[in-house]
Design a protein around this motif. Structure first.
Motif, short mmCIF file in Angstrom:
data_model
loop_
_atom_site.label_atom_id
_atom_site.label_comp_id
_atom_site.label_asym_id
_atom_site.label_seq_id
_atom_site.Cartn_x
_atom_site.Cartn_y
_atom_site.Cartn_z
N ASP A 250 32.12 58.91 32.07
CA ASP A 250 31.64 57.57 32.40
C ASP A 250 32.17 57.16 33.77
O ASP A 250 31.52 56.45 34.52
CB ASP A 250 32.11 56.57 31.35
N LYS A 251 33.40 57.60 34.06
CA LYS A 251 33.98 57.27 35.35
C LYS A 251 34.76 58.45 35.89
O LYS A 251 35.27 59.27 35.12
CB LYS A 251 34.93 56.07 35.22
N VAL A 252 34.86 58.52 37.21
CA VAL A 252 35.66 59.56 37.85
C VAL A 252 36.69 58.88 38.75
O VAL A 252 36.35 57.97 39.52
CB VAL A 252 34.77 60.50 38.69
N ILE B 299 45.82 56.49 42.17
CA ILE B 299 44.36 56.58 42.14
C ILE B 299 43.84 56.09 43.50
O ILE B 299 44.09 54.95 43.89
CB ILE B 299 43.76 55.70 41.01
N GLN B 300 43.13 56.99 44.19
CA GLN B 300 42.67 56.65 45.55
C GLN B 300 41.25 56.11 45.56
O GLN B 300 40.85 55.38 46.46
CB GLN B 300 42.74 57.89 46.46
N LYS B 301 40.48 56.52 44.56
CA LYS B 301 39.09 56.06 44.54
C LYS B 301 38.56 56.18 43.12
O LYS B 301 38.94 57.08 42.37
CB LYS B 301 38.24 56.93 45.48
N THR B 302 37.68 55.29 42.73
CA THR B 302 37.05 55.33 41.41
C THR B 302 35.55 55.21 41.60
O THR B 302 35.08 54.43 42.43
CB THR B 302 37.57 54.18 40.53
N GLY B 303 34.80 56.01 40.86
CA GLY B 303 33.35 55.95 40.97
C GLY B 303 32.69 56.45 39.70
O GLY B 303 33.37 56.70 38.69
N GLY B 304 31.39 56.64 39.75
CA GLY B 304 30.65 57.18 38.60
C GLY B 304 30.68 58.69 38.64
O GLY B 304 31.40 59.30 39.45
N LYS B 305 29.85 59.31 37.78
CA LYS B 305 29.89 60.77 37.68
C LYS B 305 29.47 61.44 39.00
O LYS B 305 29.83 62.59 39.25
CB LYS B 305 29.03 61.27 36.53
N GLU B 306 28.69 60.72 39.83
CA GLU B 306 28.24 61.29 41.10
C GLU B 306 29.40 61.53 42.07
O GLU B 306 29.32 62.38 42.96
CB GLU B 306 27.14 60.43 41.74
N LEU C 65 30.46 65.12 42.14
CA LEU C 65 29.59 65.98 42.94
C LEU C 65 29.93 65.86 44.43
O LEU C 65 29.96 66.85 45.16
CB LEU C 65 28.12 65.62 42.71
N GLU C 66 30.20 64.67 44.83
CA GLU C 66 30.60 64.40 46.21
C GLU C 66 31.86 65.20 46.57
O GLU C 66 31.93 65.83 47.62
CB GLU C 66 30.96 62.92 46.33
N LEU C 67 32.84 65.13 45.63
CA LEU C 67 34.11 65.82 45.86
C LEU C 67 33.90 67.32 45.95
O LEU C 67 34.54 68.01 46.74
CB LEU C 67 35.10 65.52 44.72
N GLU C 68 32.97 67.81 45.12
CA GLU C 68 32.68 69.23 45.10
C GLU C 68 32.19 69.67 46.50
O GLU C 68 32.51 70.75 46.95
CB GLU C 68 31.62 69.52 44.03
N LYS C 69 31.44 68.79 47.15
CA LYS C 69 30.90 69.09 48.47
C LYS C 69 31.95 68.93 49.57
O LYS C 69 32.20 69.81 50.37
CB LYS C 69 29.70 68.17 48.77
N SER C 70 32.61 67.77 49.58
CA SER C 70 33.47 67.45 50.73
C SER C 70 34.93 67.82 50.53
O SER C 70 35.71 67.79 51.48
CB SER C 70 33.35 65.96 51.05
#
Lengths: 251, 445
Positions: A216-218, A226-233, A236-241
């Motif tokens: 539900d949250k990442v 905790i540096q950042k909180t977001g949704g499941k997307e 994917l962002e982290l996987e890329k950058s």
């Protein structure tokens, strides 16, 4: 709900701080992923939630269902519903899996004010829960985790989780050492336990696991916070950058 | 020689004791002569002490200050119900029984009516009968240089003389039970002889137990001589359980002919000061032994296991696994000597001794000794000393198992690996029950 408030943790015999004011809320019924680079404090968070010796909470608190658990022994926390699935499950030579499971289950049942299970009732339960995870009784007659493959050990962790019926499940790098088939079985086991009364903290370095256990949250954990909180997307962002942005920010 | 050395009070008491009881001990003139010879040998040797290499860690002379009077025949009466109480978990092991109380055979407590395959006699009767068998029973008297075995010959009152005839396979085990009872301090000396004929197979359990309420002051000297003939097999367990203070001096001398198998398990708990000596000689090729054991010591208990395995001939195999749990000021000693003679090629020997320390005051001394004179052999030994694994403890506790129970579970798992070596399932359960009882008092309590 799990409430982690401004948590500061250091190793008991070192001065270096590992968690430096970590705050996080995980409501019941939700799955939250904690992602972060190596050395960010992910495993420390898992161990501190479960009550392992060797860590010192210097500030802050951990509340589970409104009750502080930081002064509780590991077995008390287990009775309160806390469960940690280990990154490296331990082997216990000389103790049959069934004996271990039954001792654990009856210990928590006793503390939760429930009756101990009879042997037939216990066996029926283990068979039923084991079947879903591809674990047969023969495997459980062997000593706990001894000679098991990486996948078997992780499945055995999830079986323990299914039997003890915790309400706060902490999964520490559950995907490490798993091939795709094992990952699917383990994830299905976890997903089967998702319900409105249960909270999950899924700690992982890679996004891969989150394709199977959809959060539900990442949260991004770096440098003990905790540096950042977001949704499941966000995963994917982290996987890329990668985590460079956060380790840089932390530095 | 130690002749000039001053005798300790205990050594003097032993000589005086012998003078007092010599006439009452069973035996013909020939036996009496052997006893006198043995006490003479003992006088020369004295009680074993730390300056003798084999007794370095277990100093009998320094620790045994007092010698108790030899147990009297008439005082040694107990009922069947009391026997069952004394046997505890062992009462559930299905076996024929021959029973001795304070070193004296009690026919009425035994159950040998249908002990088919075993020929069982009481040593006391054989000694007293002055028959030919007497010389057979004493022919192998092995005490050469060993003070404890010399004392055994001098004072032995009784014991089981067991024969299994050639080719006979005995299904049900024989249990030789030694019960200690009575409110007075006493010493007891017994000797057994187990002879397994060619291609025969048998299972013998030797049990040393105590009737609750017996005096804590007790001294036992026991010697079992074992011969396993060609192609034969003997499974031999020795269980010694007492209430924490007793002196327990035990020897087991084993000789194997060719293609023979000897499997031994020694379980000890509650012994104040114990020496379990086990001496095995391979006399024929292709034989196998498995010597294993488990012991639990706490308070100031001291349990010594000393093995000498003599590979005198080629192609024999020896396996040893001993595990001890030490709490309080408990002390464990393990000495394992494997001798491989020049001719004993293709010898395969492996030895492992492990101790689990539950307290900072516990002590474990391990001395493996390999004396290898042949060049084509596989021999290995290992020793481990460990505390309870903190990570494992956390793993158990994180599954809801309370600390005391988690500790007990881990100790059970440690000792269980040794107990697994016991072939007889009922005996295995009985030993596990003893271990649980011990944990109940020492760890869970």
């Amino acid at each position: 709900m799990l409430e982690i408030k401004n948590l500061h943790v250091k190793l008991a015999d070192e001065d270096r701080m590992i968690l430096k004011g970590l705050s996080l809320n995980v409501p019941k019924g939700e799955v939250h992923a904690i992602m972060g680079p190596n050395g960010s404090g992910k495993s420390t968070l898992a161990y501190v939630l479960a009550g392992r010796d060797g860590y010192e909470v210097t500030d802050g608190d951990i509340l589970w269902n409104g009750e502080s658990i930081i002064d509780m022994e590991p077995d008390e926390r287990a009775a309160k519903g806390v469960f940690l699935a280990f990154q490296y499950p331990m082997e216990i030579p000389g103790v049959a899996g069934l004996t271990f499971l039954r001792t654990a289950l009856n210990s928590v049942r006793k503390k939760r004010g429930e009756a101990e299970l009879t042997t037939p009732a216990f066996m029926k339960l283990v068979k039923e829960k084991g079947q879903k995870l591809n674990i047969d009784i023969e495997m459980l007659k062997r000593p706990v985790n001894v000679g098991f493959s990486g996948g078997e050990k992780k499945r055995s962790e999830i079986l323990q989780m299914a039997l003890l019926e915790p309400t706060l499940c902490v999964l520490d790098e559950t995907d490490s050492g798993l091939d795709i088939d094992a990952l699917r079985i383990v994830s299905e086991g976890v997903n089967a336990l998702r319900d409105k009364d249960r909270a999950f903290v899924v700690i992982t370095h890679y996004q891969r696991l989150l394709n199977y256990i959809v959060p539900d949250k990442v949260h991004v954990l770096a440098d003990g916070r905790i540096q950042k909180t977001g949704g499941k997307e966000l995963a994917l962002e982290l996987e890329k950058s990668g985590y460079a942005e956060y380790t840089h920010k932390a530095a | 020689m130690n002749v000039a050395v001053m005798k300790t009070k205990a050594e003097q008491a032993i000589s005086e004791n012998f003078e007092a009881v010599a006439e009452k001990l069973p035996g013909s003139e020939a036996v009496k002569a052997r006893r006198a010879e043995a006490i003479g040998a003992f006088s020369g040797l004295g009680l074993p002490h730390r300056r003798i290499e084999e007794w370095k860690y277990t100093d009998i002379r320094a620790n045994v200050k007092e010698i108790f009077p030899s147990a009297i025949h008439d005082a040694a009466r107990i009922t069947i119900a009391e026997l069952i109480v004394a046997l505890g978990p062992l009462a559930h092991v299905d076996a024929h029984r021959i029973v001795f109380v304070n070193g004296h055979h009690r026919f009425e407590l035994g159950d040998l009516a249908n002990a088919e395959g075993f020929k069982v006699a009481a040593l006391g009767e054989i000694l007293a009968s002055a028959s030919e068998d007497v010389s057979a029973a004493l022919a192998t008297t092995p005490e050469g240089g060993d003070a404890v075995e010399a004392l055994n010959t001098a004072f032995m009152t009784d014991g089981a003389v067991v024969t299994v005839a050639e080719g006979v396979t005995v299904a049900k085990p024989l249990m030789i039970v030694f019960v200690r009872a009575g409110a007075h301090a006493h010493s007891v000396t017994v000797r057994n002889s187990l002879m397994v004929g060619k291609n025969a197979s048998a299972d013998v359990i030797e049990a040393h137990v105590v009737l609750p309420g017996a005096s804590a002051d007790a001294q036992l000297n026991t010697l079992t001589e074992v011969t396993v003939a060609k192609g034969a097999m003997l499974i031999h367990a020795k269980v010694a359980v007492d209430d924490g203070k007793a002196l327990h001096l035990s020897n087991c001398d084993v000789t194997l002919d060719a293609d023979a198998t000897y499997r031994s398990f020694q379980f000890s708990t509650g012994l104040g000061l114990a020496r379990n000596g086990l001496n095995v000689i391979f006399e024929g090729e292709g034989s196998k032994i498995d010597l294993s054991g488990a012991y639990l010591a706490r308070h100031s208990e001291h349990i010594d296991t000393t093995l000498v395995v003599d590979h005198a001939v080629p192609r024999c195999e020896s396996r040893e696994l001993f595990k001890g749990v030490l709490d309080g000021h408990g002390r464990g000693v393990f000495q394992g000597k494997i001798i491989v003679r020049p001719d004993a090629q293709k010898t395969d020997g492996k030895q492992m001794s492990q101790a689990l320390m539950l307290s900072e005051d516990a002590e474990f001394d391990s001395k493996p000794e390999l004396e290898i004179y042949a060049d084509d052999v596989v021999c290995g030994h290992g020793t481990t000393v460990a505390e309870l694994d903190a990570d494992l403890l956390f793993y158990c506790r994180s599954r809801g198992i309370p600390e005391k129970e988690a500790r007990a579970l881990m100790i059970e798992s440690f000792i269980g690996e040794a107990i697994e070596k016991v072939d007889n399932e009922q005996l295995r359960d009985a030993l596990a029950a003893y271990a649980m009882q011990w944990l109940g008092r020492s760890v869970r309590g």
